[in-house]
Scaffold this motif. Structure first.
Motif, PDB file in Angstrom:
ATOM      1  N   UNK A 263      38.463 -13.651 -18.447  1.00  0.00           N
ATOM      2  CA  UNK A 263      37.733 -13.516 -17.318  1.00  0.00           C
ATOM      3  C   UNK A 263      36.725 -12.388 -17.618  1.00  0.00           C
ATOM      4  N   UNK A 264      35.796 -12.613 -16.959  1.00  0.00           N
ATOM      5  CA  UNK A 264      34.327 -11.560 -17.054  1.00  0.00           C
ATOM      6  C   UNK A 264      34.150 -11.464 -15.477  1.00  0.00           C
ATOM      7  N   UNK A 265      34.798 -10.449 -14.735  1.00  0.00           N
ATOM      8  CA  UNK A 265      34.818 -10.332 -13.533  1.00  0.00           C
ATOM      9  C   UNK A 265      35.177 -11.662 -12.680  1.00  0.00           C
ATOM     10  N   UNK A 266      34.578 -12.355 -12.117  1.00  0.00           N
ATOM     11  CA  UNK A 266      35.042 -13.691 -11.610  1.00  0.00           C
ATOM     12  C   UNK A 266      34.309 -14.792 -12.237  1.00  0.00           C
ATOM     13  N   UNK A 267      33.918 -14.822 -13.663  1.00  0.00           N
ATOM     14  CA  UNK A 267      33.085 -15.540 -14.323  1.00  0.00           C
ATOM     15  C   UNK A 267      34.171 -16.302 -15.235  1.00  0.00           C
ATOM     16  N   UNK A 268      33.943 -17.709 -15.663  1.00  0.00           N
ATOM     17  CA  UNK A 268      34.584 -18.252 -16.631  1.00  0.00           C
ATOM     18  C   UNK A 268      33.708 -18.498 -17.980  1.00  0.00           C
ATOM     19  N   UNK A 269      34.329 -18.419 -19.299  1.00  0.00           N
ATOM     20  CA  UNK A 269      33.602 -18.666 -20.254  1.00  0.00           C
ATOM     21  C   UNK A 269      34.645 -19.828 -20.940  1.00  0.00           C
ATOM     22  N   UNK A 270      33.813 -20.839 -21.471  1.00  0.00           N
ATOM     23  CA  UNK A 270      34.152 -22.030 -22.172  1.00  0.00           C
ATOM     24  C   UNK A 270      33.607 -21.631 -23.521  1.00  0.00           C
ATOM     25  N   UNK A 271      34.453 -21.617 -24.668  1.00  0.00           N
ATOM     26  CA  UNK A 271      34.061 -21.457 -25.931  1.00  0.00           C
ATOM     27  C   UNK A 271      34.558 -22.487 -26.793  1.00  0.00           C
ATOM     28  N   UNK A 272      33.641 -23.018 -27.678  1.00  0.00           N
ATOM     29  CA  UNK A 272      34.222 -24.157 -28.573  1.00  0.00           C
ATOM     30  C   UNK A 272      35.200 -23.539 -29.453  1.00  0.00           C
ATOM     31  N   UNK A 273      34.963 -22.292 -29.987  1.00  0.00           N
ATOM     32  CA  UNK A 273      35.928 -22.045 -30.929  1.00  0.00           C
ATOM     33  C   UNK A 273      37.112 -21.481 -30.502  1.00  0.00           C
ATOM     34  N   UNK A 274      37.292 -21.583 -29.184  1.00  0.00           N
ATOM     35  CA  UNK A 274      38.656 -20.858 -28.693  1.00  0.00           C
ATOM     36  C   UNK A 274      39.480 -22.349 -28.383  1.00  0.00           C
ATOM     37  N   UNK A 275      39.037 -23.391 -28.559  1.00  0.00           N
ATOM     38  CA  UNK A 275      39.738 -24.635 -28.287  1.00  0.00           C
ATOM     39  C   UNK A 275      40.804 -25.040 -29.312  1.00  0.00           C
ATOM     40  N   UNK A 276      41.883 -25.495 -28.963  1.00  0.00           N
ATOM     41  CA  UNK A 276      43.036 -26.014 -30.096  1.00  0.00           C
ATOM     42  C   UNK A 276      42.281 -26.951 -31.024  1.00  0.00           C
ATOM     43  N   UNK A 277      42.740 -27.038 -32.348  1.00  0.00           N
ATOM     44  CA  UNK A 277      42.221 -27.839 -33.378  1.00  0.00           C
ATOM     45  C   UNK A 277      42.381 -29.226 -32.798  1.00  0.00           C
ATOM     46  N   UNK A 278      41.232 -29.904 -33.267  1.00  0.00           N
ATOM     47  CA  UNK A 278      41.195 -31.327 -32.670  1.00  0.00           C
ATOM     48  C   UNK A 278      39.707 -32.088 -33.289  1.00  0.00           C
ATOM     49  N   UNK A 279      39.532 -33.178 -33.286  1.00  0.00           N
ATOM     50  CA  UNK A 279      38.232 -33.515 -33.830  1.00  0.00           C
ATOM     51  C   UNK A 279      37.142 -33.143 -33.074  1.00  0.00           C
TER      52      UNK A 279
END
Length: 334
Positions: A263-279
Motif C-alpha cells: 500500500x501507498x496510502x490508498x494506492x495499489x502497486x503492481x510489480x512484475x518482479x513481485x509475481x510468483x514464478x511463471x512464464x
C-alpha cells in the motif's frame, strides 16, 4: 504472409482450382496489390468470375443456341442472342458496381488476445456514384453487405481473430459484390496499411484475493512483495524460498508462501518482479486482470515492469481510461 494468403485464397471464389495454382495466384496477388493506407479500385485491382447462377445462365444459353442451330429455329436463335446480350450487359453493370470504390482504413479499437478485432474500413466514391451490396471479409462467405450512398461514405468492419498481444496488422481481405443480377462475382483482394493493438488476455491469478482494509474503507492488493503481511498461499515449484514462512513449516503446516500488500496510502502497486514464478505471458495476463479489477473498483493503481532496476518502466498511481490504456499498452508491448 504468403501461407496465410494461400489459406485465404483457398476459401476464395476459386475453390475448385488446384492448390498449386492457388498458391501461385496468391503470390501473384501479393506482388500486384501492395499494402497502402488508401486504395481506389480500378481495372488493375478488380477481377470478375461467374457465380453458380452465372454458370447456370451460360449453360442454358448455350443449350438454347445449339438446339436452335440444329433445328434452324429462328425464335430460338433470337432468344439465345438476347440472353447473350443480357449476359454482356450484366458483366458491364456488375463490374461498374465495384469500379471506383475507395477504401480507407480507420482506427481500430484495442482488444484483448483471444477476442475479435474490428478493423473499420470506410467505403466511398470520390465521383459521388452509388454502389450496392459490397461485402468485406477474410473469406468470400461474408453475409453482411453495405451500400455506398452517393456523396457519402459507409463504414464496413473486417472481423479478425486477435491471436497474440502486441501490434497486429490488418490482413489481406476479400471485397466482393454479386449485384445487380447475382450471375457474376466481382471481387478483389486488397490490403490496407493498418494495425491494431492487442492487450494480453486477462487471467485471474491462482492465489485467492485477500484485500485488507486500510482504515478508510479502501483496500490494497496482495502481492508477493516485502511490505505488509496479507496472508499465505501454497508454495509451488519455482517460487522463491526467501518468501517461505519457515515458522509455519516448523509447526508442520507445510510450505507456504507469505503474501504481502504494497500500500501507498490508498494506492495499489503492481510489480512484475513481485509475481510468483511463471512464464512471461502468464504473468502479463495476471497483471492485465489485476489492472482491470483495480480500475473496476475505482482504485488508484500503479504499474512497474522490468526487473526492478533503474531501467524499469513505471507508471505512477492514477486511474481512468487513459491511465488504464497506458498500462495495458505497456503490457501488450513488453
Amino acid at each position: 504472409m504468403v501461407s496465410s494468403l494461400v489459406n485465404a485464397v483457398a476459401r476464395s471464389p476459386l475453390p475448385l482450382f488446384p492448390r498449386w495454382w492457388r498458391g501461385r495466384f496468391a503470390s501473384w496477388i501479393e506482388r500486384r496489390l501492395l499494402a497502402t493506407p488508401e486504395l481506389r479500385l480500378s481495372h488493375r485491382e478488380i477481377f470478375i468470375f461467374p457465380s453458380r447462377g452465372g454458370w447456370l445462365f451460360i449453360c442454358v444459353g448455350f443449350l438454347i443456341l445449339v438446339g436452335a442451330s440444329n433445328y434452324q429455329n429462328n425464335l430460338g436463335l433470337v432468344l439465345a442472342f438476347w440472353l447473350g446480350s443480357l449476359g454482356v450487359l450484366a458483366k458491364f453493370l456488375s463490374f461498374r458496381n465495384v469500379l471506383g470504390v475507395r477504401l480507407r482504413a480507420g482506427d481500430p479499437s484495442p482488444t484483448f488476445a483471444g477476442e475479435t478485432l474490428r478493423f473499420p474500413i470506410w467505403l466511398d466514391d470520390p465521383d459521388g456514384r452509388a454502389h450496392s451490396a459490397i461485402s468485406v471479409g477474410l473469406t468470400s462467405t461474408s453475409d453482411e453487405a453495405w451500400d455506398v450512398p452517393p456523396q457519402g461514405a459507409v463504414c464496413a468492419e473486417l472481423l479478425v481473430p486477435a491471436q497474440q498481444r502486441g501490434w497486429q496488422d490488418m490482413p489481406r481481405f476479400c471485397l466482393q459484390s454479386l449485384a445487380p443480377f447475382g450471375w457474376l462475382r466481382v471481387w478483389s483482394w486488397p490490403k490496407l496499411s493498418a494495425r491494431a493493438l492487442v492487450y494480453p488476455a486477462p487471467l485471474a491469478p491462482p492465489w485467492p484475493l485477500q484485500p485488507q482494509g486500510d482504515g478508510d474503507g479502501k483496500h490494497a492488493q496482495p502481492v508477493s512483495g516485502s511490505e505488509d503481511f496479507a496472508g499465505h498461499r501454497s508454495w509451488r515449484q519455482g517460487d522463491s524460498l526467501r518468501q517461505v514462512d519457515w515458522k509455519a513449516y516448523a509447526r508442520e503446516r507445510g510450505l507456504h508462501l507469505r503474501l504481502f500488500v504494497a500500500p501507498s496510502g490508498d494506492e495499489w502497486w503492481f510489480r512484475l518482479r513481485d509475481l510468483p514464478a511463471a512464464d512471461r505471458e502468464t504473468q502479463l495476463s495476471w497483471l492485465c486482470f489485476l489492472l482491470l479489477e483495480a480500475e473496476r473498483k475505482g482504485q488508484r493503481y500503479g504499474l512497474e515492469l522490468g526487473a526492478g532496476t533503474a531501467g524499469a518502466e513505471k507508471f505512477p498511481p492514477d486511474q481512468g481510461d487513459v491511465h488504464l490504456h497506458r498500462c495495458l499498452k505497456a503490457l501488450a508491448l513488453f
